[in-house]
Design an enzyme around this catalytic site. Structure first.
Site, PDB file in Angstrom:
ATOM      1  N   ASP A 145       0.814  -1.131  -0.167  1.00 33.32           N
ATOM      2  CA  ASP A 145       0.061   0.141  -0.026  1.00 33.32           C
ATOM      3  C   ASP A 145       0.906   1.192   0.139  1.00 33.32           C
ATOM      4  OD1 ASP A 145      -2.176  -1.662   0.280  1.00 33.32           O
ATOM      5  OD2 ASP A 145      -2.459  -1.481   2.313  1.00 33.32           O
ATOM      6  N   ARG A 146       0.360   2.105  -0.565  1.00 27.91           N
ATOM      7  CA  ARG A 146       1.018   3.344  -0.729  1.00 27.91           C
ATOM      8  C   ARG A 146       1.367   3.955   0.831  1.00 27.91           C
ATOM      9  NH1 ARG A 146      -1.653   9.272  -3.106  1.00 27.91           N
ATOM     10  NH2 ARG A 146       0.024  10.635  -2.515  1.00 27.91           N
TER      11      ARG A 146
END
Length: 314
Positions: A145-146
């Site tokens: 995930d970012r």
């Protein structure tokens, strides 16, 4: 918009190109044409392998000669690679924790997406390609995930990509994350088996009996007054899996903007935290060249260490 007619191409398939489907190979070679055209020229027999027609699912072999027919493409201005002078790009050079001829391992900072898109001009992979302009091949092995920091594997050869992704599919890769969760995690909660279903409209993931089987294993690392530092090891690789499984147990991760608890964010904010406390800290896998087991550790950024030090004083 003007159009360009390409010339016929003949490509000799080497060991590094071998093993991929011919349709995927063509999509990489002809990036400017729509996917539908790739399948159209295959169906019409315009693509030849060793002078013979092939189907889309044909897997290329070393020594094959591929004929790519002329195609008409739009003359679009080339996308400009992110400048290596940008701070976010330049800092990634110092975040590379391992590199050889086959792969590169990045300790990705929180807030950096793994690739561009959805309004983002570039992500980690585009930045790495800018930093390594002479690299013929750089592809993500997996994604995180970012807002999650930590270990990200990037293949420098197609053969390495295939080898590493096979390990992920066969679940032989061992991944360990650190997560700071709300409240007191019970020592008896060592595993969560809960199916996950992703809403394709808003990408929110929920535990749902109609979802995909998902398993995460947990271990307590350190307890605080109103929080617990845990180690999470995902056995399956579903979207937001650790974040949703911790929320499902009643212990959401600090500063999780989708599945978190604002009261917990306010509590951890007192000791300087302002980002998702989820860090891919350790990975064990077999090297794609010699099958020797490797273990890589990625240190947490100072902000996370400072948060833990602050919680110990509360």
């Amino acid at each position: 918009m003007s159009e360009i007619r390409t010339k016929v191409q003949f490509v000799d398939i080497d060991d590094d190109m071998a093993g991929q489907r011919v349709d995927n190979f063509l999509r990489n070679q002809l990036k400017s044409i729509p996917k539908s055209m790739v399948y159209r020229i295959l169906r019409k027999g315009e693509v030849r392998v060793n002078k013979k027609r092939v189907k889309a699912e044909y897997k290329l072999q070393a020594g094959d000669l591929v004929r790519i027919p002329p195609v008409t493409i739009e003359d679009k201005p080339e996308e400009v690679a992110p400048s290596t002078k940008l701070n976010k790009v330049a800092e990634l050079e110092s975040m590379i924790i391992y590199e050889d001829d086959h792969m590169l391992i990045l300790n990705k900072p929180s807030g950096t997406a793994v690739h561009g898109g959805s309004g983002l001009k570039f992500g980690a992979i585009e930045a790495l390609r800018a930093l390594r302009p002479d690299a013929r091949f750089l592809e993500l092995v997996h994604r995180i995930d970012r807002d999650t920091s930590g270990i990200l594997l990037v293949a420098k050869k197609r053969s390495a990509l295939r080898h590493l992704q096979a390990q992920f599919r066969e679940k032989t890769v061992q991944k360990y994350y650190f997560a700071l969760v709300m409240g007191e995690w019970k020592a008896s909660c060592k595993k969560v088996n809960a199916p996950l279903l992703k809403n394709e409209v808003n990408s929110i993931v929920r535990v749902n009996p109609n979802g995909k089987a998902s398993e995460t294993r947990f271990k307590i690392i350190e307890k605080f007054a109103n929080a617990t530092l845990i180690q999470a090891s995902p056995i399956t690789g579903r979207t937001h899996q650790i974040r949703v499984h911790t929320q499902y147990t009643g212990h959401p991760i600090a500063w999780d903007d989708r599945y978190g608890d604002r009261r917990f964010d306010a509590y951890t904010g007192k000791v300087g935290l302002d980002r998702l406390f989820l860090h891919a800290a350790n990975i064990k896998f077999q090297h794609p060249a010699n099958d020797e087991w490797m273990e890589i550790n990625a240190p947490m950024e100072p902000k996370l260490e400072k948060t833990l030090a602050g919680l110990r004083k509360l």
